[in-house]
Enzyme design. Structure first.
Site, PDB file in Angstrom:
ATOM      1  N   GLY A  19      -5.291  -1.125   4.544  1.00 44.64           N
ATOM      2  CA  GLY A  19      -4.077  -0.706   3.841  1.00 44.64           C
ATOM      3  C   GLY A  19      -4.322   0.457   2.894  1.00 44.64           C
ATOM      4  N   ASP A  34      -5.839   0.442   0.097  1.00 44.29           N
ATOM      5  CA  ASP A  34      -7.221   0.382  -0.396  1.00 44.29           C
ATOM      6  C   ASP A  34      -8.132   1.229   0.507  1.00 44.29           C
ATOM      7  OD1 ASP A  34      -9.521  -0.410  -1.723  1.00 44.29           O
ATOM      8  OD2 ASP A  34      -9.395  -2.528  -1.156  1.00 44.29           O
TER       9      ASP A  34
HETATM   10  N1  AR6 Z   1       0.260   5.284   0.379  1.00 43.72           N
HETATM   11  C1  AR6 Z   1       1.196   4.444  -0.106  1.00 43.72           C
HETATM   12  N2  AR6 Z   1       1.365   3.185   0.339  1.00 43.72           N
HETATM   13  C2  AR6 Z   1       0.544   2.763   1.324  1.00 43.72           C
HETATM   14  C3  AR6 Z   1      -0.468   3.573   1.888  1.00 43.72           C
HETATM   15  C4  AR6 Z   1      -0.601   4.899   1.370  1.00 43.72           C
HETATM   16  N3  AR6 Z   1      -1.532   5.748   1.815  1.00 43.72           N
HETATM   17  N4  AR6 Z   1      -1.096   2.851   2.853  1.00 43.72           N
HETATM   18  C5  AR6 Z   1      -0.498   1.637   2.908  1.00 43.72           C
HETATM   19  N5  AR6 Z   1       0.495   1.579   1.996  1.00 43.72           N
HETATM   20  P1  AR6 Z   1      -1.649  -3.341   1.363  1.00 43.72           P
HETATM   21  P2  AR6 Z   1      -1.709  -5.723  -0.404  1.00 43.72           P
HETATM   22  C6  AR6 Z   1       1.436   0.483   1.684  1.00 43.72           C
HETATM   23  O1  AR6 Z   1      -1.829  -4.206   2.549  1.00 43.72           O
HETATM   24  O2  AR6 Z   1      -0.575  -6.333   0.316  1.00 43.72           O
HETATM   25  C7  AR6 Z   1      -6.425  -4.513   1.482  1.00 43.72           C
HETATM   26  O3  AR6 Z   1      -7.230  -4.817   2.584  1.00 43.72           O
HETATM   27  C8  AR6 Z   1       1.646  -0.601   2.685  1.00 43.72           C
HETATM   28  O4  AR6 Z   1       2.516  -0.162   3.720  1.00 43.72           O
HETATM   29  O5  AR6 Z   1      -2.439  -2.086   1.267  1.00 43.72           O
HETATM   30  O6  AR6 Z   1      -1.740  -5.767  -1.889  1.00 43.72           O
HETATM   31  C9  AR6 Z   1      -7.080  -4.888   0.159  1.00 43.72           C
HETATM   32  O7  AR6 Z   1      -8.488  -4.700   0.195  1.00 43.72           O
HETATM   33  C10 AR6 Z   1       2.284  -1.687   1.828  1.00 43.72           C
HETATM   34  O8  AR6 Z   1       3.681  -1.432   1.644  1.00 43.72           O
HETATM   35  O9  AR6 Z   1      -1.942  -4.169  -0.024  1.00 43.72           O
HETATM   36  C11 AR6 Z   1      -6.718  -6.336   0.011  1.00 43.72           C
HETATM   37  O10 AR6 Z   1      -7.601  -7.168   0.734  1.00 43.72           O
HETATM   38  C12 AR6 Z   1       1.584  -1.497   0.466  1.00 43.72           C
HETATM   39  O11 AR6 Z   1       0.948  -0.221   0.547  1.00 43.72           O
HETATM   40  C13 AR6 Z   1      -5.340  -6.411   0.605  1.00 43.72           C
HETATM   41  O12 AR6 Z   1      -5.258  -5.341   1.537  1.00 43.72           O
HETATM   42  C14 AR6 Z   1       0.560  -2.543   0.120  1.00 43.72           C
HETATM   43  O13 AR6 Z   1      -0.087  -3.008   1.288  1.00 43.72           O
HETATM   44  C15 AR6 Z   1      -4.257  -6.225  -0.426  1.00 43.72           C
HETATM   45  O14 AR6 Z   1      -3.000  -6.439   0.170  1.00 43.72           O
END
Ligand code: AR6
Length: 174
Positions: A38, A40
């Site tokens: 994601g 991260d």
């Molecule tokens: N810019 C903005 N938003 C984004 C981007 C980007 N480049 N990429 C993804 N998103 P997530 P969580 C959005 O899964 O639910 C990781 O593995 C995405 O579409 O990144 O808090 C960590 O290491 C979604 O709407 O975070 C943890 O293990 C939002 O960011 C876990 O995921 C959050 O999705 C955390 O899960």
């Protein structure tokens, strides 16, 4: 979409968090702080190895807390790493923990003397938080902190898809 809370502007934009020219971007990390998928994964890819090297020295981070590192090669000077709750059914402290992520991140930004900060939709991806509820909590907590008085001038929510953007915009309007 934007709205002013006290002297601070809160805004929602559709875009990529890693491209933001702000003082700090917030990472939706996990408790190890050692990377993941994601947003991260995108932050570590765009920012380079200096971020992971700094994370290794932090000893992880509890859910609801926040810690900072360099922004490495990112346009943002700092990354504030916070850990959102994994959503189960909403009765396991998820709302309070999600609010605390936003509060701790903003407080850290204030302690660093920062003026602009950008958040993703914390917990709304892999962690499964229902987006409209997460948006209301995120915006509500940011509003709460800003109205207590803050040196921060811009809080930007950078949303990666139209439906998530729509939820955050709606929460800003309420
Ligand atoms: N810019 C903005 N938003 C984004 C981007 C980007 N480049 N990429 C993804 N998103 P997530 P969580 C959005 O899964 O639910 C990781 O593995 C995405 O579409 O990144 O808090 C960590 O290491 C979604 O709407 O975070 C943890 O293990 C939002 O960011 C876990 O995921 C959050 O999705 C955390 O899960």
């Amino acid at each position: 979409m934007w709205r002013d809370f006290g002297a601070c502007r809160a805004e929602a934009v559709l875009g990529d968090l890693t491209l933001q020219r702000v003082d700090a971007i917030v990472n939706a990390a996990n408790t190890t702080l050692l990377g993941g998928g994601g947003v991260d994964g995108a932050i570590h890819r765009a920012g380079g190895p200096a971020i992971l090297a700094a994370c290794r020295l932090l000893n992880g981070c509890e859910t609801g807390d926040a810690k900072f590192t360099t922004g490495g090669n990112l346009p943002a000077r700092y990354v504030i790493h916070t850990v959102g709750p994994i959503y189960r059914d909403g009765t396991h402290g998820e709302p309070e923990l999600l609010a605390r992520c936003h509060r701790r991140s903003l407080r850290l930004a204030q302690e660093l003397g920062l003026k602009s900060i950008a958040f993703p939709a914390i917990s709304c991806g892999v962690y499964g938080y229902p987006v409209p509820a997460a948006a209301r909590i995120a915006i509500g907590e940011v509003r709460h902190v800003l109205e207590e008085g803050s040196s921060i001038e811009i809080v930007r929510f950078v949303l990666f898809s139209q439906d998530v953007y729509d939820s955050y915009s709606r929460a800003l309007e309420e």
